[in-house]
Scaffold this motif. Sequence first.
Motif, mmCIF file in Angstrom:
data_model
loop_
_atom_site.group_PDB
_atom_site.id
_atom_site.type_symbol
_atom_site.label_atom_id
_atom_site.label_comp_id
_atom_site.label_asym_id
_atom_site.label_seq_id
_atom_site.Cartn_x
_atom_site.Cartn_y
_atom_site.Cartn_z
ATOM 1 N N ALA A 244 0.825 -1.205 0.000
ATOM 2 C CA ALA A 244 0.000 0.000 0.000
ATOM 3 C C ALA A 244 0.861 1.257 0.000
ATOM 4 O O ALA A 244 0.516 2.257 -0.648
ATOM 5 C CB ALA A 244 -0.924 -0.004 1.221
ATOM 6 N N GLU A 245 1.991 1.198 0.704
ATOM 7 C CA GLU A 245 2.860 2.369 0.767
ATOM 8 C C GLU A 245 3.524 2.630 -0.585
ATOM 9 O O GLU A 245 3.594 3.776 -1.041
ATOM 10 C CB GLU A 245 3.921 2.160 1.855
ATOM 11 C CG GLU A 245 4.581 3.425 2.349
ATOM 12 C CD GLU A 245 3.620 4.355 3.064
ATOM 13 O OE1 GLU A 245 3.940 5.558 3.158
ATOM 14 O OE2 GLU A 245 2.556 3.897 3.533
ATOM 15 N N VAL A 246 4.014 1.567 -1.221
ATOM 16 C CA VAL A 246 4.640 1.723 -2.541
ATOM 17 C C VAL A 246 3.613 2.167 -3.573
ATOM 18 O O VAL A 246 3.910 2.955 -4.480
ATOM 19 C CB VAL A 246 5.323 0.406 -2.972
ATOM 20 C CG1 VAL A 246 5.862 0.522 -4.398
ATOM 21 C CG2 VAL A 246 6.456 0.051 -2.019
ATOM 22 N N ALA A 247 2.363 1.696 -3.426
ATOM 23 C CA ALA A 247 1.305 2.035 -4.387
ATOM 24 C C ALA A 247 0.949 3.515 -4.355
ATOM 25 O O ALA A 247 0.271 3.998 -5.272
ATOM 26 C CB ALA A 247 0.059 1.199 -4.108
ATOM 27 N N LYS A 248 1.429 4.248 -3.349
ATOM 28 C CA LYS A 248 1.170 5.685 -3.330
ATOM 29 C C LYS A 248 1.811 6.391 -4.520
ATOM 30 O O LYS A 248 1.319 7.424 -4.975
ATOM 31 C CB LYS A 248 1.701 6.301 -2.025
ATOM 32 C CG LYS A 248 0.905 5.923 -0.783
ATOM 33 C CD LYS A 248 1.510 6.567 0.452
ATOM 34 C CE LYS A 248 0.716 6.236 1.707
ATOM 35 N NZ LYS A 248 1.329 6.851 2.922
ATOM 36 N N VAL A 249 2.915 5.841 -5.012
ATOM 37 C CA VAL A 249 3.612 6.482 -6.138
ATOM 38 C C VAL A 249 3.834 5.543 -7.322
ATOM 39 O O VAL A 249 4.076 6.006 -8.430
ATOM 40 C CB VAL A 249 4.972 7.071 -5.685
ATOM 41 C CG1 VAL A 249 4.773 8.183 -4.687
ATOM 42 C CG2 VAL A 249 5.872 6.002 -5.104
ATOM 43 N N VAL A 250 3.798 4.232 -7.093
ATOM 44 C CA VAL A 250 3.991 3.260 -8.178
ATOM 45 C C VAL A 250 2.687 2.495 -8.348
ATOM 46 O O VAL A 250 2.265 1.775 -7.441
ATOM 47 C CB VAL A 250 5.146 2.289 -7.873
ATOM 48 C CG1 VAL A 250 5.330 1.317 -9.035
ATOM 49 C CG2 VAL A 250 6.438 3.051 -7.629
ATOM 50 N N VAL A 251 2.081 2.635 -9.507
ATOM 51 C CA VAL A 251 0.741 2.085 -9.729
ATOM 52 C C VAL A 251 0.825 0.709 -10.384
ATOM 53 O O VAL A 251 1.568 0.507 -11.346
ATOM 54 C CB VAL A 251 -0.085 3.037 -10.618
ATOM 55 C CG1 VAL A 251 -1.480 2.480 -10.866
ATOM 56 C CG2 VAL A 251 -0.173 4.415 -9.970
ATOM 57 N N GLY A 252 0.058 -0.253 -9.851
ATOM 58 C CA GLY A 252 -0.148 -1.526 -10.523
ATOM 59 C C GLY A 252 0.994 -2.510 -10.483
ATOM 60 O O GLY A 252 1.067 -3.397 -11.338
ATOM 61 N N GLN A 253 1.904 -2.392 -9.513
ATOM 62 C CA GLN A 253 3.051 -3.314 -9.455
ATOM 63 C C GLN A 253 3.069 -4.087 -8.134
ATOM 64 O O GLN A 253 4.132 -4.386 -7.596
ATOM 65 C CB GLN A 253 4.361 -2.532 -9.640
ATOM 66 C CG GLN A 253 4.470 -1.759 -10.932
ATOM 67 C CD GLN A 253 4.492 -2.654 -12.164
ATOM 68 O OE1 GLN A 253 4.547 -3.879 -12.060
ATOM 69 N NE2 GLN A 253 4.462 -2.054 -13.344
#
Length: 332
Positions: free
Chosen positions: A29-38
């Motif tokens: 969830a934290e990474v998804a703040k800036v990297v979408v769909g990975q």
Amino acid sequence: MTDIVTPLIEGSPEAGAQQARAALSRLRAEVAKVVVGQDAVVTGMVIALLARGHVLLEGVPGVAKTLLIRTLSAALDLDFKRVQFTPDLMPGDVTGSLIFDARSAEFQFREGPVFTNLLLADEINRTPPKTQASLLEVMEERQVSVEGSSRPLPDPFLVAATQNPIEYEGTYPLPEAQLDRFLLKLTVPLPTRDEELGVLRAHHNGFDPRKLREAGVQPVATAADLALGRAAVQRVAVADGVLAYIVDLCRATRVSPSLELGASPRGATALLAAAKAWAWLTGRDYVTPDDVKALARPTLRHRVRLRSEAELEGVTTDNVLESVLATVPTPR
């Protein structure tokens, strides 16, 4: 690593392991703040960290491979360094070298970028084999040896190497011996239409990939959580039938008519380690055959080599691994 889609499940008999799993579960969830769909790639990176392995990331330029690793290091509160691999890069530029200090009249060791927690080896196949080989000891022994002295690297330590799957002009393909040092080979896909729209909206609203803190990325796990997770992964049980299943899968690749090189015993141990890490992340203290199946492709796809005639027919390593998974009996 599109095989892994199950959400991370919290819960563990041991408080420390439960806390570590919960912290690592928040990473996506934290990474998804800036990297979408990975999400799947992030999960693969966590598996590699838990299994003390390294990752080869393959994807076309512009799919946020570098941003993903930088964001993951920020969310884990780990040190991060990036090396752009080029044809003129020397081994000492990676590992470090002895520098003469005129003040002390002695040679001093100047650490290279490998002295970090997360090392991004960007476009690793664009540097000559001599420089590629400088990472062999680093990846296997987690140390750098110069002039008879060995210097340990920080812990945790992970090499995330990237390469472009379509542009091979002026590149130096990694030899099988080095490919075998990577625990996983993860494909970084292009985003869906909706995900790409989300990327554009973020940039339109002022998102700067060089300023992760301003984007809201905060440390949600630490090296201590990884250490607790690694200890818990070591305690994950594996039945003899599942061990035999891993061996049978790897042996089946060695007799496949489409392959001239099958998975080595190191591939079997890598599949075991990855399956144990994934089982623990999903909240279990035992490995199932489904765990092995989920990790078989990312763990083995770079350890096998197609015959030239199979390549001409359009066969891929993933096609062969799917066939192996379909034909090797699954233990009950």
